[in-house]
Scaffold this motif. Structure first.
Motif, mmCIF file in Angstrom:
data_model
loop_
_atom_site.group_PDB
_atom_site.id
_atom_site.type_symbol
_atom_site.label_atom_id
_atom_site.label_comp_id
_atom_site.label_asym_id
_atom_site.label_seq_id
_atom_site.Cartn_x
_atom_site.Cartn_y
_atom_site.Cartn_z
ATOM 1 N N GLU A 154 2.093 9.517 -1.970
ATOM 2 C CA GLU A 154 2.043 8.357 -2.868
ATOM 3 C C GLU A 154 2.942 7.230 -2.361
ATOM 4 O O GLU A 154 2.587 6.055 -2.444
ATOM 5 C CB GLU A 154 2.465 8.775 -4.280
ATOM 6 C CG GLU A 154 1.463 9.693 -4.959
ATOM 7 C CD GLU A 154 1.933 10.119 -6.333
ATOM 8 O OE1 GLU A 154 3.108 9.845 -6.664
ATOM 9 O OE2 GLU A 154 1.131 10.702 -7.077
ATOM 10 N N GLN A 155 4.110 7.606 -1.816
ATOM 11 C CA GLN A 155 5.024 6.610 -1.269
ATOM 12 C C GLN A 155 4.401 5.897 -0.082
ATOM 13 O O GLN A 155 4.494 4.666 0.048
ATOM 14 C CB GLN A 155 6.335 7.286 -0.848
ATOM 15 C CG GLN A 155 7.373 6.352 -0.253
ATOM 16 C CD GLN A 155 7.936 5.375 -1.277
ATOM 17 O OE1 GLN A 155 7.908 5.648 -2.484
ATOM 18 N NE2 GLN A 155 8.419 4.237 -0.800
ATOM 19 N N ASN A 156 3.729 6.659 0.788
ATOM 20 C CA ASN A 156 3.065 6.065 1.954
ATOM 21 C C ASN A 156 1.947 5.124 1.539
ATOM 22 O O ASN A 156 1.771 4.046 2.116
ATOM 23 C CB ASN A 156 2.515 7.161 2.860
ATOM 24 C CG ASN A 156 3.616 7.945 3.560
ATOM 25 O OD1 ASN A 156 4.733 7.446 3.711
ATOM 26 N ND2 ASN A 156 3.312 9.175 3.959
ATOM 27 N N GLN A 157 1.167 5.540 0.542
ATOM 28 C CA GLN A 157 0.079 4.692 0.048
ATOM 29 C C GLN A 157 0.632 3.402 -0.552
ATOM 30 O O GLN A 157 0.072 2.323 -0.354
ATOM 31 C CB GLN A 157 -0.741 5.462 -0.999
ATOM 32 C CG GLN A 157 -1.562 6.605 -0.429
ATOM 33 C CD GLN A 157 -2.286 7.388 -1.497
ATOM 34 O OE1 GLN A 157 -1.983 7.275 -2.697
ATOM 35 N NE2 GLN A 157 -3.259 8.200 -1.090
ATOM 36 N N LEU A 158 1.727 3.533 -1.288
ATOM 37 C CA LEU A 158 2.350 2.358 -1.892
ATOM 38 C C LEU A 158 2.868 1.402 -0.816
ATOM 39 O O LEU A 158 2.684 0.186 -0.906
ATOM 40 C CB LEU A 158 3.493 2.786 -2.811
ATOM 41 C CG LEU A 158 4.249 1.655 -3.539
ATOM 42 C CD1 LEU A 158 3.286 0.875 -4.423
ATOM 43 C CD2 LEU A 158 5.392 2.217 -4.361
ATOM 44 N N GLU A 159 3.475 1.962 0.226
ATOM 45 C CA GLU A 159 3.993 1.128 1.313
ATOM 46 C C GLU A 159 2.859 0.415 2.045
ATOM 47 O O GLU A 159 2.990 -0.761 2.408
ATOM 48 C CB GLU A 159 4.794 1.994 2.280
ATOM 49 C CG GLU A 159 6.128 2.474 1.706
ATOM 50 C CD GLU A 159 6.853 3.410 2.655
ATOM 51 O OE1 GLU A 159 6.242 3.772 3.693
ATOM 52 O OE2 GLU A 159 8.013 3.775 2.367
ATOM 53 N N ARG A 160 1.747 1.142 2.255
ATOM 54 C CA ARG A 160 0.598 0.516 2.920
ATOM 55 C C ARG A 160 0.013 -0.589 2.064
ATOM 56 O O ARG A 160 -0.392 -1.645 2.558
ATOM 57 C CB ARG A 160 -0.467 1.566 3.237
ATOM 58 C CG ARG A 160 -0.113 2.476 4.397
ATOM 59 C CD ARG A 160 -1.341 3.217 4.909
ATOM 60 N NE ARG A 160 -1.865 4.122 3.889
ATOM 61 C CZ ARG A 160 -1.487 5.398 3.774
ATOM 62 N NH1 ARG A 160 -0.583 5.917 4.606
ATOM 63 N NH2 ARG A 160 -2.009 6.163 2.838
ATOM 64 N N ARG A 161 -0.035 -0.353 0.749
ATOM 65 C CA ARG A 161 -0.552 -1.362 -0.174
ATOM 66 C C ARG A 161 0.328 -2.604 -0.168
ATOM 67 O O ARG A 161 -0.164 -3.745 -0.138
ATOM 68 C CB ARG A 161 -0.633 -0.775 -1.591
ATOM 69 C CG ARG A 161 -1.123 -1.740 -2.661
ATOM 70 C CD ARG A 161 -2.499 -2.266 -2.352
ATOM 71 N NE ARG A 161 -2.998 -3.123 -3.424
ATOM 72 C CZ ARG A 161 -4.035 -3.922 -3.304
ATOM 73 N NH1 ARG A 161 -4.703 -3.983 -2.153
ATOM 74 N NH2 ARG A 161 -4.426 -4.673 -4.309
ATOM 75 N N VAL A 162 1.650 -2.381 -0.189
ATOM 76 C CA VAL A 162 2.585 -3.506 -0.165
ATOM 77 C C VAL A 162 2.436 -4.284 1.142
ATOM 78 O O VAL A 162 2.426 -5.521 1.148
ATOM 79 C CB VAL A 162 4.036 -3.006 -0.333
ATOM 80 C CG1 VAL A 162 5.034 -4.130 -0.056
ATOM 81 C CG2 VAL A 162 4.250 -2.466 -1.735
ATOM 82 N N ALA A 163 2.298 -3.552 2.256
ATOM 83 C CA ALA A 163 2.144 -4.209 3.555
ATOM 84 C C ALA A 163 0.859 -5.031 3.595
ATOM 85 O O ALA A 163 0.829 -6.147 4.131
ATOM 86 C CB ALA A 163 2.136 -3.165 4.668
ATOM 87 N N GLU B 164 1.373 -8.153 1.461
ATOM 88 C CA GLU B 164 2.243 -9.088 2.172
ATOM 89 C C GLU B 164 1.476 -9.810 3.273
ATOM 90 O O GLU B 164 1.673 -11.009 3.494
ATOM 91 C CB GLU B 164 3.448 -8.350 2.755
ATOM 92 C CG GLU B 164 4.471 -7.904 1.716
ATOM 93 C CD GLU B 164 5.616 -7.130 2.332
ATOM 94 O OE1 GLU B 164 5.470 -6.695 3.509
ATOM 95 O OE2 GLU B 164 6.649 -6.963 1.660
#
Length: 222
Positions: free
Chosen positions: A8-17, A20
């Protein structure tokens, strides 16, 4: 549980990236639009203005080439001297003919992935030049009274196809172009009237000189 949280953390980081990246792209486009607005305000020469507009639109739309047609209402035609990648020459299209003519007639925008599959597409220009039109986005250019004054046509997206974002960007650029084109036409009209006025003044001076000469001759004869 730790694996799930990590996923979930990885998915969130990819979404944020991703967000951005989209935000950065929108900022770059807005900066480019402002730069184009400044550039368009730097000249009133119509030919130079059209060339400037097309160069900026082609770069910003990541396209192969662009053409801006102006409407000649008197003859019912679209004309342009701007055709990137070709020797500069005037092109004329009857309103209603081809994609650009159809857009000028209807006022509707069009986004095509394969031009040769659209029955409105006229391949004569491709055959004459050896160019191959693939994807295309074409929109009408309107003045402040919403009257169509031209058509802008952008060809062959370098990667993929033209998107809805591209259409919105072209609409914004077209609105800027319309203001610049109208200002250029107004300037040329004022210059033309001033030249006519100067010609009239010269003719009037010559006429006054002729009358004065005749008057002096008449006095001497008397």
């Amino acid at each position: 549980m730790a694996i799930v949280e990590g996923t979930e953390q990885n998915q969130l980081e990819r979404r944020v990236a991703t967000l951005e990246g989209e935000l950065r792209s929108q900022r770059e486009r807005m900066d480019a639009i402002r730069e184009i607005g400044t550039a368009l305000g730097s000249t009133l020469n119509l030919d130079r203005l059209l060339s400037l507009i097309m160069g900026k639109i082609t770069d910003l739309m990541e396209a192969d080439r662009s053409t801006l047609f102006l409407l000649d209402e008197e003859n019912g035609q679209l004309w342009s001297k701007v055709a990137q990648g070709q020797a500069e020459r005037e092109i004329r299209i009857n309103v209603g003919d081809g994609i650009a003519g159809w857009v000028a007639k209807t006022g509707q925008s069009i986004n095509i992935k394969d031009a040769y599959k659209d029955p409105r597409f006229n391949a004569d220009v491709d055959r004459r030049t050896g160019y191959r039109t693939k994807s295309m986005v074409c929109q009408a250019i309107r003045n402040h009274r919403r009257k169509i004054i031209g058509v802008v046509q952008v060809l062959n997206k370098r990667t993929g196809y033209f998107t809805i974002d591209d259409e919105q960007l072209l609409a914004a650029l077209g609105a800027q172009a319309a203001v610049s084109i109208e200002n250029s036409k107004l300037y040329l009209n004022v210059v033309g009237k001033n030249i006519e006025l100067l010609d009239t003044q010269e003719q009037l001076k010559e006429r006054i000189a002729e009358i004065d000469l005749l008057f002096r001759i008449e006095q001497e004869m008397n």
